[in-house]
Design an enzyme around this catalytic site. Sequence first.
Site, PDB file in Angstrom:
ATOM      1  N   PHE A 149       0.813  -1.226   0.000  1.00 29.94           N
ATOM      2  CA  PHE A 149       0.000   0.000   0.000  1.00 29.94           C
ATOM      3  C   PHE A 149       0.840   1.266   0.000  1.00 29.94           C
ATOM      4  O   PHE A 149       0.373   2.327  -0.403  1.00 29.94           O
ATOM      5  CB  PHE A 149      -0.942   0.009   1.227  1.00 29.94           C
ATOM      6  CG  PHE A 149      -0.269   0.452   2.499  1.00 29.94           C
ATOM      7  CD1 PHE A 149      -0.121   1.802   2.786  1.00 29.94           C
ATOM      8  CD2 PHE A 149       0.242  -0.476   3.408  1.00 29.94           C
ATOM      9  CE1 PHE A 149       0.516   2.211   3.955  1.00 29.94           C
ATOM     10  CE2 PHE A 149       0.889  -0.068   4.568  1.00 29.94           C
ATOM     11  CZ  PHE A 149       1.030   1.282   4.837  1.00 29.94           C
ATOM     12  N   LYS A 173      -0.976  -7.094  -9.264  1.00 27.17           N
ATOM     13  CA  LYS A 173      -1.956  -7.185  -8.172  1.00 27.17           C
ATOM     14  C   LYS A 173      -1.530  -6.122  -7.146  1.00 27.17           C
ATOM     15  O   LYS A 173      -0.665  -6.352  -6.302  1.00 27.17           O
ATOM     16  CB  LYS A 173      -1.927  -8.590  -7.555  1.00 27.17           C
ATOM     17  CG  LYS A 173      -3.214  -9.022  -6.872  1.00 27.17           C
ATOM     18  CD  LYS A 173      -3.711  -8.113  -5.785  1.00 27.17           C
ATOM     19  CE  LYS A 173      -2.947  -8.265  -4.490  1.00 27.17           C
ATOM     20  NZ  LYS A 173      -3.357  -7.245  -3.470  1.00 27.17           N
ATOM     21  N   GLU A 176      -4.948  -3.679  -2.044  1.00 27.27           N
ATOM     22  CA  GLU A 176      -6.397  -3.423  -2.030  1.00 27.27           C
ATOM     23  C   GLU A 176      -6.727  -2.126  -1.285  1.00 27.27           C
ATOM     24  O   GLU A 176      -7.852  -1.643  -1.345  1.00 27.27           O
ATOM     25  CB  GLU A 176      -7.138  -4.617  -1.409  1.00 27.27           C
ATOM     26  CG  GLU A 176      -6.850  -4.888   0.070  1.00 27.27           C
ATOM     27  CD  GLU A 176      -5.538  -5.652   0.336  1.00 27.27           C
ATOM     28  OE1 GLU A 176      -4.626  -5.620  -0.517  1.00 27.27           O
ATOM     29  OE2 GLU A 176      -5.452  -6.263   1.424  1.00 27.27           O
ATOM     30  N   SER A 226       5.432  -6.938   3.362  1.00 23.64           N
ATOM     31  CA  SER A 226       5.978  -7.252   4.684  1.00 23.64           C
ATOM     32  C   SER A 226       6.739  -8.588   4.656  1.00 23.64           C
ATOM     33  O   SER A 226       6.508  -9.429   3.777  1.00 23.64           O
ATOM     34  CB  SER A 226       4.833  -7.320   5.692  1.00 23.64           C
ATOM     35  OG  SER A 226       3.928  -8.324   5.287  1.00 23.64           O
ATOM     36  N   CYS A 281       9.540   1.905   3.407  1.00 22.04           N
ATOM     37  CA  CYS A 281      10.476   0.805   3.697  1.00 22.04           C
ATOM     38  C   CYS A 281      11.872   1.348   3.927  1.00 22.04           C
ATOM     39  O   CYS A 281      12.727   0.663   4.467  1.00 22.04           O
ATOM     40  CB  CYS A 281      10.482  -0.185   2.546  1.00 22.04           C
ATOM     41  SG  CYS A 281      10.895   0.630   1.010  1.00 22.04           S
ATOM     42  N   GLU A 382       8.854  -4.463  13.285  1.00 18.05           N
ATOM     43  CA  GLU A 382       8.727  -3.361  12.325  1.00 18.05           C
ATOM     44  C   GLU A 382       7.437  -2.621  12.672  1.00 18.05           C
ATOM     45  O   GLU A 382       6.340  -3.171  12.518  1.00 18.05           O
ATOM     46  CB  GLU A 382       8.657  -3.883  10.886  1.00 18.05           C
ATOM     47  CG  GLU A 382       8.583  -2.743   9.886  1.00 18.05           C
ATOM     48  CD  GLU A 382       8.322  -3.159   8.442  1.00 18.05           C
ATOM     49  OE1 GLU A 382       7.635  -4.168   8.212  1.00 18.05           O
ATOM     50  OE2 GLU A 382       8.799  -2.433   7.554  1.00 18.05           O
TER      51      GLU A 382
HETATM   52  P1  NAD Z   1       1.621  -6.576   3.038  1.00 18.77           P
HETATM   53  O1  NAD Z   1       2.684  -7.614   3.088  1.00 18.77           O
HETATM   54  O2  NAD Z   1       0.515  -6.644   4.022  1.00 18.77           O
HETATM   55  O3  NAD Z   1       0.906  -6.595   1.591  1.00 18.77           O
HETATM   56  C1  NAD Z   1       1.659  -6.571   0.396  1.00 18.77           C
HETATM   57  C2  NAD Z   1       0.851  -7.242  -0.708  1.00 18.77           C
HETATM   58  O4  NAD Z   1       0.608  -8.605  -0.351  1.00 18.77           O
HETATM   59  C3  NAD Z   1      -0.522  -6.601  -0.940  1.00 18.77           C
HETATM   60  O5  NAD Z   1      -0.772  -6.590  -2.323  1.00 18.77           O
HETATM   61  C4  NAD Z   1      -1.481  -7.535  -0.198  1.00 18.77           C
HETATM   62  O6  NAD Z   1      -2.759  -7.577  -0.776  1.00 18.77           O
HETATM   63  C5  NAD Z   1      -0.796  -8.888  -0.305  1.00 18.77           C
HETATM   64  N1  NAD Z   1      -1.021  -9.738   0.877  1.00 18.77           N
HETATM   65  C6  NAD Z   1      -1.191  -9.335   2.169  1.00 18.77           C
HETATM   66  N2  NAD Z   1      -1.336 -10.397   2.980  1.00 18.77           N
HETATM   67  C7  NAD Z   1      -1.247 -11.506   2.203  1.00 18.77           C
HETATM   68  C8  NAD Z   1      -1.309 -12.909   2.461  1.00 18.77           C
HETATM   69  N3  NAD Z   1      -1.498 -13.382   3.691  1.00 18.77           N
HETATM   70  N4  NAD Z   1      -1.179 -13.748   1.420  1.00 18.77           N
HETATM   71  C9  NAD Z   1      -0.974 -13.288   0.171  1.00 18.77           C
HETATM   72  N5  NAD Z   1      -0.915 -11.965  -0.132  1.00 18.77           N
HETATM   73  C10 NAD Z   1      -1.041 -11.084   0.864  1.00 18.77           C
HETATM   74  O7  NAD Z   1       2.360  -5.161   3.076  1.00 18.77           O
HETATM   75  P2  NAD Z   1       1.707  -3.713   3.177  1.00 18.77           P
HETATM   76  O8  NAD Z   1       1.142  -3.521   4.534  1.00 18.77           O
HETATM   77  O9  NAD Z   1       0.838  -3.457   1.997  1.00 18.77           O
HETATM   78  O10 NAD Z   1       3.016  -2.806   2.993  1.00 18.77           O
HETATM   79  C11 NAD Z   1       3.878  -2.480   4.038  1.00 18.77           C
HETATM   80  C12 NAD Z   1       5.034  -3.452   4.128  1.00 18.77           C
HETATM   81  O11 NAD Z   1       5.761  -3.464   2.905  1.00 18.77           O
HETATM   82  C13 NAD Z   1       6.045  -3.053   5.191  1.00 18.77           C
HETATM   83  O12 NAD Z   1       6.459  -4.219   5.856  1.00 18.77           O
HETATM   84  C14 NAD Z   1       7.187  -2.443   4.386  1.00 18.77           C
HETATM   85  O13 NAD Z   1       8.454  -2.492   5.007  1.00 18.77           O
HETATM   86  C15 NAD Z   1       7.149  -3.280   3.171  1.00 18.77           C
HETATM   87  N6  NAD Z   1       7.787  -2.631   2.043  1.00 18.77           N
HETATM   88  C16 NAD Z   1       9.012  -3.084   1.669  1.00 18.77           C
HETATM   89  C17 NAD Z   1       9.669  -2.476   0.619  1.00 18.77           C
HETATM   90  C18 NAD Z   1      11.016  -2.958   0.173  1.00 18.77           C
HETATM   91  O14 NAD Z   1      11.494  -2.466  -0.833  1.00 18.77           O
HETATM   92  N7  NAD Z   1      11.652  -3.881   0.860  1.00 18.77           N
HETATM   93  C19 NAD Z   1       9.066  -1.410  -0.067  1.00 18.77           C
HETATM   94  C20 NAD Z   1       7.802  -0.986   0.344  1.00 18.77           C
HETATM   95  C21 NAD Z   1       7.171  -1.614   1.404  1.00 18.77           C
END
Ligand code: NAD
Length: 497
Positions: A149, A173, A176, A226, A281, A382
Amino acid sequence: MKHCSHWIGGKPWAGEAASRGDIYNPATGQVTGTVDFATAAEVNAAVEAASGAWPAWRETSLTRRADVLFAFRELIRQRKGDLAELISSEHGKVASDAAGEVARGLEVVEFACGIPHLLKGGFSENVSTGVDAYSIRQPLGVVAGITPFNFPAMVPMWMFPIALACGNAFVLKPSEKDPSASLLLAELLSEAGLPDGVFNVVQGAKDAVDALLTHPGVRAVSFVGSTPVARYIYETATAAGKRVQALGGAKNHMVVLPDADLDLAADAAVSAGFGSAGERCMAVSVVVAVDPIGDELVEKIASRIPGLRVGPADDEQSEMGPLITGPHRDKVASYLDSGVAEGAVLAVDGRRHPVSGSAGGFWLGPSVLDHVTPAMSCYRDEIFGPVLAVVRASGYDEAVSLVSGNPYGNGTAIFTNDGGAARRFTHEVEAGMVGINVPIPVPMAFYSFGGWKASLFGDTHVHGTEGVHFYTRGKAVTSRWLDPSHGGVSLGFPVNR
Ligand code: NAD
């Protein structure tokens, strides 16, 4: 109320969704729209559209593919204001931050415009008499991107411009929580001349992701999000035989040595700790103050916080917006209580910070927890919000071992005026991206972005030449044209002569 659905085969999807989610404006707390959640059926339709479009796109010349990207670049430049507004309205980040996100995404499009140069192979003439050898890189087929997000435009743009330029078809994808930017990007790609089906968007959550991870038509998966989900994506998709890069969460440490310019360091800690409400991040979440400057540094950081304007994106003066959801805001705030209960000192309490926006928004002001230790949950987890933890270290060695011993290894920074210390830190620290008197840098598009340890599953970083490598596979060719005297039948192992 707006409604977001999928983009399949070059147009909005017209079917009825089995389920939907709400889209919020985090600055008001109001629901502003709904988003369709894809099931395996819609994911399958998107992968089929991509598979159908891929053969012709793969055969499209490098020049024509680059033309589409040049046209896309111009369209993004024309519509960057609209894109930034869409991002702010669903993510909550302030206007300058959303504009910055678009600008950094655009850099990757510009990098991808150079694809004819980036896909040059190698050629060795006469590896044996009359025999030449050369290497080429070819696209994989249909590839998928799953994005978080916090950068609804930039993170997809880390992926698809390079994947498309390399000759792949793409299924995105997005999160959401802020789905609209993905649809504007799809429209602009179409307007730029990308053939229907080469780029598709499926909205949704876990069901949509799971369908992509196991779909036999998907050759590779790029993920950013994450750490627990990154690990799951990596394990599931590699078990299904796919190439995977899964970037995870972060706990970025900024080390401040006693000889540093403490005003520069305090400005940097505040900017990188609270920019985008800490939901980056590359945010600084831990400041490691090396004795004896801890008290002075914390005072300097704390003195800068009352001047920060927390408010909505439509107020041009706002410097920090709300958090993404109410439950996330509450979880972030809970670390202030647990930190104190575990022995930290709450030097600045963001719950008291004035906010210029609507009372219903998901607000939390900037906070500083001092005297944090590695045993505390506010250090281990985190938090992903505007909470800066300050850890005291007795010397350089303790500071660097904190950074290197942390399970995450996304980025880190050192503030010092000692070139030798900075050189040593760069050489020995265990993290994927390092800033020297810069907090914490996102590499330019022509370098690659990625962490180490629990911040990356897989071995390839995103964008830059590693992105080109990820979205292509190599072929080595050995050819003989002009030498008929090949020596007749020989069952021996071929050797060069
Ligand atoms: P998230 O992991 O909750 O979601 C990321 C994506 O995965 C979304 O599209 C979501 O719909 C999907 N998703 C969520 N739960 C899932 C599951 N159980 N099974 C399958 N798909 C699933 O992350 P977020 O809250 O959207 O974003 C924040 C996180 O992203 C933080 O941990 C941040 O550090 C990380 N991030 C990392 C970087 C990097 O470059 N390393 C960059 C941006 C964000």
